[in-house]
Each structure stands twice: as structure tokens, then as C-alpha cells.
Write a protein that holds these residues in place. Structure first.
Motif, mmCIF file in Angstrom:
data_model
loop_
_atom_site.group_PDB
_atom_site.id
_atom_site.type_symbol
_atom_site.label_atom_id
_atom_site.label_comp_id
_atom_site.label_asym_id
_atom_site.label_seq_id
_atom_site.Cartn_x
_atom_site.Cartn_y
_atom_site.Cartn_z
ATOM 1 N N SER A 76 0.836 -1.207 0.000
ATOM 2 C CA SER A 76 0.000 0.000 0.000
ATOM 3 C C SER A 76 0.869 1.255 0.000
ATOM 4 C CB SER A 76 -0.930 0.014 1.220
ATOM 5 O OG SER A 76 -1.881 -1.024 1.142
ATOM 6 N N SER A 79 2.610 1.767 -3.329
ATOM 7 C CA SER A 79 1.636 2.182 -4.350
ATOM 8 C C SER A 79 1.346 3.669 -4.226
ATOM 9 C CB SER A 79 0.341 1.394 -4.207
ATOM 10 O OG SER A 79 0.578 0.021 -4.347
ATOM 11 N N ILE A 80 1.168 4.142 -3.013
ATOM 12 C CA ILE A 80 0.876 5.565 -2.792
ATOM 13 C C ILE A 80 2.069 6.419 -3.244
ATOM 14 C CG2 ILE A 80 0.503 7.339 -1.019
ATOM 15 C CD1 ILE A 80 -1.023 5.145 0.572
ATOM 16 N N SER A 82 4.448 5.636 -5.330
ATOM 17 C CA SER A 82 4.604 5.528 -6.792
ATOM 18 C C SER A 82 3.590 6.399 -7.515
ATOM 19 C CB SER A 82 4.450 4.074 -7.243
ATOM 20 O OG SER A 82 5.462 3.276 -6.668
ATOM 21 N N ALA A 83 2.353 6.406 -7.030
ATOM 22 C CA ALA A 83 1.320 7.242 -7.644
ATOM 23 C C ALA A 83 1.700 8.723 -7.531
ATOM 24 C CB ALA A 83 -0.033 6.996 -6.987
#
Lengths: 96, 151
Positions: A76, A79-80, A82-83
């Protein structure tokens, strides 16, 4: 099995982020994907699947002994980050 | 725009929103006192299938129509950043979602012990479901702005 899947997903998301930024900074890479997969986005999709499958297979054999909850939270977090990297990168590129 | 392209455009949005509904529905069940594992597995499976359908339909529209017909319109219009920032971000963040969805499904399928006893695992799964909803919502909002910029 689950740890292999989570770790593979982490590596895949890192891969997607790296290949995207690299493709923008080094156009021949993006052109390579477009040429071999008919479109760079299809190339990123397919190679991301390949990265996931290859690492999942490898990690299924290695069987990493890490707490699943920790890996899920790591997924998680990555992902955050990377976004945010992608958004920031495209914002920077748009205004430079 | 051909009927198939219209179907792909509308379909990818619809499938994406359906996916978000499934993942959103997982959250209260995961953080509640009596998580229903079979129910969660079904929601997770339907969510993943919806994401995959959205991926295929979006890809078809994007690759065959958007680049040549919509992108130039946006870039020459009043909101060029709708493509250069929002669309570029959206099309790549979306690629995370099927893998996150797959992890969620695989995690639920592999749980052997009573899920109610492992608070850390339940919270981690709930966080992941929430993240899918959050990223999916961002992707949707970006799509709304991009559509507006294309007019």
C-alpha cells in the motif's frame, strides 16, 4: 503463496513507475515499447504482467518468510508513493 | 466515434465504477467484528473481474481512438494539462489496480485460519481495499476532467 504474490505486486508497481518515467526521459525506450507491442501503453501492460508472473514464480520457490500484514502495508505504501511520483513527474514535465 | 468505441468508452467507466463499489463494500466487512470470508472472496473476485474488463475496454479506446482524435484536441485547447498531467497519470496509475486487486483476492483465498483473530491482517487488507477505492476514485475524477477538456 501469498507473500510471493504481494512481493511480486510490489516489484511490478515499482517497475511500472520506473519504466514510465524512464520512457519519458529516454524516448527510444518508449519507442521500443511502441514498436514491439504496437503501443507503449500495451507494452507497459504486457511487460508488467510478465514481471509479475516471473517474480511470483521465483518467489514461490524462494518462499520469503515475512509477515503478510507487513508486506500488504508495504505494498500500500509503495503504491501511494509511486502514484505521487508519477503525478509529480508529469506535473513537472508539463510545466518545464 | 464508432458504436464499438462508444461502448468501450462508456464500458470502461462503468466497469471501473462497478469495481470500486465491490472494493468499497469490502471495507466495512473487513474492519467489522464478524468478517464473512466467503462474501469477501466473492466481492474481491467480482472487483478483479471488473477491473480486468475496464482494462481491456479502456485499452481498446485509448490505443485506437484517444491518441489520434482526442489528445490533439485537448492539447490545443484551454486545458492542455488535462492530457499532459491527468491523462498521463491516470493511464499509468490504472495499471497498479489489477495487481492490487489480485493481491487482495489471493490473500483472501489463502487465509486458512480464522480471519477474525488476526487484526493486523484484517486491517492491512482493509487498507489495501481502501487504497484501490482511493486510486480508482482519483482515476475517475481525472477522467471527468479529461472528458470536459475534450469538449
Amino acid at each position: 503463496m501469498i507473500n510471493a504474490t504481494v512481493l511480486s505486486a510490489i516489484l511490478t508497481i515499482i517497475y511500472i513507475t520506473v519504466i514510465t518515467v524512464a520512457g519519458e526521459l529516454y524516448p527510444p525506450l518508449k519507442e521500443f515499447l511502441a514498436k514491439n507491442f504496437s503501443h507503449h501503453w500495451i507494452g507497459k501492460s504486457i511487460t508488467a504482467i510478465l514481471v509479475f508472473v516471473v517474480f511470483a514464480g521465483l518467489l514461490l520457490v524462494l518462499k520469503p518468510k515475512i509477515k503478510t500484514a507487513f508486506l500488504l502495508n508495504l505494498l500500500s505504501a509503495i503504491s501511494i508513493v509511486s502514484a505521487l511520483i508519477l503525478f509529480s513527474f508529469f506535473a513537472w514535465e508539463s510545466f518545464r | 466515434m464508432t458504436p464499438i468505441l462508444k461502448l468501450a468508452l462508456i464500458g470502461h467507466v462503468f466497469a471501473g465504477l462497478v469495481a470500486l463499489i465491490f472494493y468499497y463494500a469490502m471495507i466495512p466487512n473487513l474492519i467489522g467484528k464478524n468478517p464473512q470470508l466467503n462474501f469477501l472472496k466473492r466481492l474481491s473476485l467480482f472487483g478483479l473481474v471488473s477491473l480486468l474488463v475496464s482494462w481491456i475496454l479502456a485499452g481498446y479506446y485509448y490505443v485506437t481512438y484517444y491518441g489520434q482524435n482526442v489528445k490533439p484536441l485537448i492539447k490545443s485547447g484551454q486545458l492542455p494539462w488535462a492530457h499532459s498531467i491527468l491523462m498521463e497519470t491516470k493511464e499509468h496509475i490504472f495499471l497498479f489496480l489489477p495487481f492490487l486487486g489480485l493481491v487482495l483476492l489471493a490473500s483472501l483465498l489463502s487465509i486458512k485460519s480464522d480471519i477474525t483473530r488476526d487484526d493486523n491482517l484484517r486491517k492491512a487488507l482493509a487498507s489495501l481495499a481502501f487504497l484501490i477505492v482511493a486510486l480508482g476514485t482519483a482515476v475517475t475524477i481525472f477522467g471527468v476532467v479529461i472528458s470536459g477538456a475534450a469538449k
